[in-house]
Design a protein around this motif. Structure first.
Motif, PDB file in Angstrom:
ATOM      1  N   UNK A 265       8.162 -16.188  -5.646  1.00 11.20           N
ATOM      2  CA  UNK A 265       8.292 -17.132  -6.755  1.00 11.20           C
ATOM      3  C   UNK A 265       9.689 -17.739  -6.667  1.00 11.20           C
ATOM      4  N   UNK A 266       9.780 -19.029  -6.497  1.00 11.53           N
ATOM      5  CA  UNK A 266      11.052 -19.735  -6.361  1.00 11.53           C
ATOM      6  C   UNK A 266      11.893 -19.153  -5.223  1.00 11.53           C
ATOM      7  N   UNK A 267      11.234 -18.719  -4.155  1.00 11.93           N
ATOM      8  CA  UNK A 267      11.941 -18.187  -2.997  1.00 11.93           C
ATOM      9  C   UNK A 267      12.434 -16.756  -3.140  1.00 11.93           C
ATOM     10  N   UNK A 268      12.074 -16.073  -4.231  1.00 18.52           N
ATOM     11  CA  UNK A 268      12.523 -14.706  -4.461  1.00 18.52           C
ATOM     12  C   UNK A 268      11.328 -13.751  -4.327  1.00 18.52           C
ATOM     13  N   UNK A 269      11.466 -12.751  -3.447  1.00 23.90           N
ATOM     14  CA  UNK A 269      10.421 -11.737  -3.268  1.00 23.90           C
ATOM     15  C   UNK A 269      10.712 -10.562  -4.191  1.00 23.90           C
ATOM     16  N   UNK A 270       9.672 -10.007  -4.761  1.00 18.67           N
ATOM     17  CA  UNK A 270       9.830  -8.808  -5.565  1.00 18.67           C
ATOM     18  C   UNK A 270       8.874  -7.738  -5.038  1.00 18.67           C
ATOM     19  N   UNK A 271       9.223  -6.490  -5.270  1.00 15.51           N
ATOM     20  CA  UNK A 271       8.395  -5.388  -4.816  1.00 15.51           C
ATOM     21  C   UNK A 271       7.860  -4.601  -5.997  1.00 15.51           C
ATOM     22  N   UNK A 272       6.636  -4.123  -5.844  1.00 12.25           N
ATOM     23  CA  UNK A 272       6.024  -3.214  -6.795  1.00 12.25           C
ATOM     24  C   UNK A 272       5.513  -2.016  -5.997  1.00 12.25           C
ATOM     25  N   UNK A 273       5.101  -0.977  -6.685  1.00 15.25           N
ATOM     26  CA  UNK A 273       4.704   0.246  -6.005  1.00 15.25           C
ATOM     27  C   UNK A 273       3.370   0.743  -6.537  1.00 15.25           C
ATOM     28  N   UNK A 274       2.584   1.327  -5.633  1.00 11.11           N
ATOM     29  CA  UNK A 274       1.311   1.930  -5.993  1.00 11.11           C
ATOM     30  C   UNK A 274       1.342   3.367  -5.490  1.00 11.11           C
ATOM     31  N   UNK A 275       1.170   4.322  -6.395  1.00  8.85           N
ATOM     32  CA  UNK A 275       1.087   5.722  -5.998  1.00  8.85           C
ATOM     33  C   UNK A 275      -0.305   6.019  -5.454  1.00  8.85           C
ATOM     34  N   UNK A 276      -0.378   6.953  -4.529  1.00  8.83           N
ATOM     35  CA  UNK A 276      -1.653   7.316  -3.901  1.00  8.83           C
ATOM     36  C   UNK A 276      -2.691   7.723  -4.955  1.00  8.83           C
ATOM     37  N   UNK A 277      -2.259   8.413  -6.004  1.00 13.33           N
ATOM     38  CA  UNK A 277      -3.191   8.851  -7.054  1.00 13.33           C
ATOM     39  C   UNK A 277      -3.805   7.671  -7.809  1.00 13.33           C
ATOM     40  N   UNK A 278      -3.187   6.493  -7.714  1.00 11.02           N
ATOM     41  CA  UNK A 278      -3.683   5.304  -8.406  1.00 11.02           C
ATOM     42  C   UNK A 278      -4.444   4.348  -7.487  1.00 11.02           C
ATOM     43  N   UNK A 279      -4.818   4.819  -6.314  1.00  8.05           N
ATOM     44  CA  UNK A 279      -5.565   3.981  -5.367  1.00  8.05           C
ATOM     45  C   UNK A 279      -7.051   4.272  -5.504  1.00  8.05           C
ATOM     46  N   UNK A 280      -7.785   3.253  -5.829  1.00  9.52           N
ATOM     47  CA  UNK A 280      -9.236   3.354  -5.960  1.00  9.52           C
ATOM     48  C   UNK A 280      -9.892   3.418  -4.578  1.00  9.52           C
ATOM     49  N   UNK A 281      -9.388   2.587  -3.665  1.00 13.84           N
ATOM     50  CA  UNK A 281      -9.965   2.509  -2.325  1.00 13.84           C
ATOM     51  C   UNK A 281      -8.933   1.927  -1.364  1.00 13.84           C
ATOM     52  N   UNK A 282      -8.973   2.400  -0.115  1.00 16.09           N
ATOM     53  CA  UNK A 282      -8.112   1.839   0.921  1.00 16.09           C
ATOM     54  C   UNK A 282      -8.863   1.912   2.247  1.00 16.09           C
ATOM     55  N   UNK A 283      -8.750   0.842   3.015  1.00 14.38           N
ATOM     56  CA  UNK A 283      -9.310   0.828   4.364  1.00 14.38           C
ATOM     57  C   UNK A 283      -8.401  -0.027   5.243  1.00 14.38           C
ATOM     58  N   UNK A 284      -8.838  -0.352   6.433  1.00 12.48           N
ATOM     59  CA  UNK A 284      -7.991  -1.092   7.376  1.00 12.48           C
ATOM     60  C   UNK A 284      -7.705  -2.529   6.922  1.00 12.48           C
ATOM     61  N   UNK A 285      -8.419  -3.006   5.922  1.00 15.86           N
ATOM     62  CA  UNK A 285      -8.276  -4.402   5.501  1.00 15.86           C
ATOM     63  C   UNK A 285      -7.709  -4.613   4.107  1.00 15.86           C
ATOM     64  N   UNK A 286      -7.833  -3.614   3.223  1.00 17.67           N
ATOM     65  CA  UNK A 286      -7.579  -3.864   1.809  1.00 17.67           C
ATOM     66  C   UNK A 286      -7.182  -2.582   1.077  1.00 17.67           C
ATOM     67  N   UNK A 287      -6.291  -2.724   0.107  1.00 20.21           N
ATOM     68  CA  UNK A 287      -5.929  -1.633  -0.802  1.00 20.21           C
ATOM     69  C   UNK A 287      -6.316  -2.079  -2.199  1.00 20.21           C
ATOM     70  N   UNK A 288      -7.085  -1.253  -2.913  1.00 24.98           N
ATOM     71  CA  UNK A 288      -7.482  -1.554  -4.289  1.00 24.98           C
ATOM     72  C   UNK A 288      -6.864  -0.497  -5.200  1.00 24.98           C
ATOM     73  N   UNK A 289      -6.044  -0.941  -6.143  1.00 25.04           N
ATOM     74  CA  UNK A 289      -5.311  -0.032  -7.022  1.00 25.04           C
ATOM     75  C   UNK A 289      -5.793  -0.147  -8.460  1.00 25.04           C
TER      76      UNK A 289
END
Length: 148
Positions: A44-68
């Motif tokens: 946003x306006x050239x500024x990157x921000x980071x967020x975090x997802x804990x493993x316990x909050x992951x609904x699904x993960x595969x080689x293409x997509x992470x769903x939290x």
């Protein structure tokens, strides 16, 4: 299912409601278990921000997509190791010989246990895609080197 960190890096992360969170930029872990992922939000306006997802909050993960199901904006990274910190680090045997470099980290998509570290014995082996897989129990993480 076994997942490779290098295969999911730069893949899309979304919430269960379909909202795009951004892309996976790093993975953090402790001892033998993946604790979560760092997601780089859209610029946003050239500024990157980071967020975090804990493993316990992951609904699904595969080689293409992470769903939290949930995200957090800040975490204390002092007790974790980041995947980007150990990729391409040297692996040294107990005798002091260079075994190779860390090429990838493999983990289980269900219980998030680290299954192994993929090691390329030399830069030529890395180019030719030859690998050694070390069990997590065989690795000791140090600041600039990895001991095996």
């Amino acid at each position: 299912m076994q997942i490779s960190f290098r295969n999911i890096k730069d893949r899309v992360a979304i919430l269960v409601n379909g909202k795009n969170l951004g892309t996976i930029c790093d993975m953090f872990f402790s001892d033998l278990k993946v604790e979560g992922f760092q997601i780089q939000k859209n610029v946003v306006f050239g500024i990157c921000t980071n967020i975090f997802v804990f493993a316990k909050d992951i609904e699904s993960i595969n080689q293409e997509l992470l769903i939290a199901t949930k995200i957090v904006s800040h975490i204390n990274m002092a007790s974790f190791v980041k995947a980007q910190e150990i990729l391409f680090k040297e692996v040294i045997t107990e005798d002091g010989f260079l075994m190779g470099i860390v090429n990838d980290i493999l983990f289980d998509s269900v219980n998030f246990e680290i299954l192994g570290y993929e090691i390329s014995p030399s830069i030529w082996s890395y180019i030719k895609n030859k690998k050694i897989i070390l069990n997590p129990e065989e690795i000791i993480l140090r600041e600039n080197k990895i001991l095996s």
